[in-house]
Design an enzyme around this catalytic site. Sequence first.
Site, short mmCIF file in Angstrom:
data_model
loop_
_atom_site.label_atom_id
_atom_site.label_comp_id
_atom_site.label_asym_id
_atom_site.label_seq_id
_atom_site.Cartn_x
_atom_site.Cartn_y
_atom_site.Cartn_z
N ARG A 53 38.51 46.56 40.01
CA ARG A 53 39.48 45.50 40.84
C ARG A 53 38.75 44.42 41.23
O ARG A 53 37.61 44.46 41.77
CB ARG A 53 40.31 46.32 41.81
N VAL A 54 39.28 43.22 41.22
CA VAL A 54 38.88 42.01 41.80
C VAL A 54 39.91 41.21 42.49
O VAL A 54 41.01 41.37 41.98
CB VAL A 54 38.09 40.92 40.83
N SER A 55 39.61 40.60 43.38
CA SER A 55 40.67 40.01 44.19
C SER A 55 41.11 38.62 43.74
O SER A 55 42.37 38.64 44.01
CB SER A 55 40.02 39.74 45.89
N THR A 56 40.26 37.97 43.22
CA THR A 56 40.94 36.75 42.57
C THR A 56 40.80 36.58 40.95
O THR A 56 40.13 37.39 40.43
CB THR A 56 39.88 35.66 43.28
N GLN A 68 37.10 35.99 39.51
CA GLN A 68 36.24 36.89 39.34
C GLN A 68 36.50 37.85 38.04
O GLN A 68 37.48 37.76 37.58
CB GLN A 68 36.22 37.73 40.78
#
Length: 195
Positions: free
Chosen positions: A69-72, A75
């Site tokens: 998972r990445v927040s943005t 990324q």
Amino acid sequence: QARVRLHSFAPGQGEQKPRKKATRKAETARSKSLFRNRFSPSRFQPMSVEWSHSHQSLRLQTSVEIYTRVSTNHQTTENQTLELRRVAECRGWKIVKEYTDEGISGAKGRQDRPALDAMLKAATRREFDLVATFSVCRLGRSLQNLLETVNELHCVGCDLYLHQQAIDTSTPAGRLAFSIFGAMAEFERSLIRER
């Protein structure tokens, strides 16, 4: 003086001729050959090697699903995926599928993370034995959501591996460490929001 050698015979039997020396040697050599062929260590070596290989293949058949998972959207999850693939190869795990949530905050729950939701549904169907993720913060930044995820995995017989923290929730110590790191991840998120 002439020496006379007397032989006693059983009734009805004739004189037994002594065996020739060459015949006795041949029988002795044949007996030794049979003994070596029957009890030679090389006779049993292929079976032991075959058993060790079959035992190893059974022991290393752990099916794994990778979650990243990445927040943005700026990324990438490539570094997480490559590292987890390397770990799976070293440990002999069989990767069944890879799930990725991109551009989604770790504070959101299962209903807002499609990949996490699909992974948990696959766990309910017993499609794998273990979930591997790079770090506890990749799995989530809410302690409540983290505990719900772990409890759901354990209810269906699946374990969790966190690479960066070296946590394996199949052990009591691993579950305790997971709770501690989960609380720290939630605390870190609170600090980020304050900044």
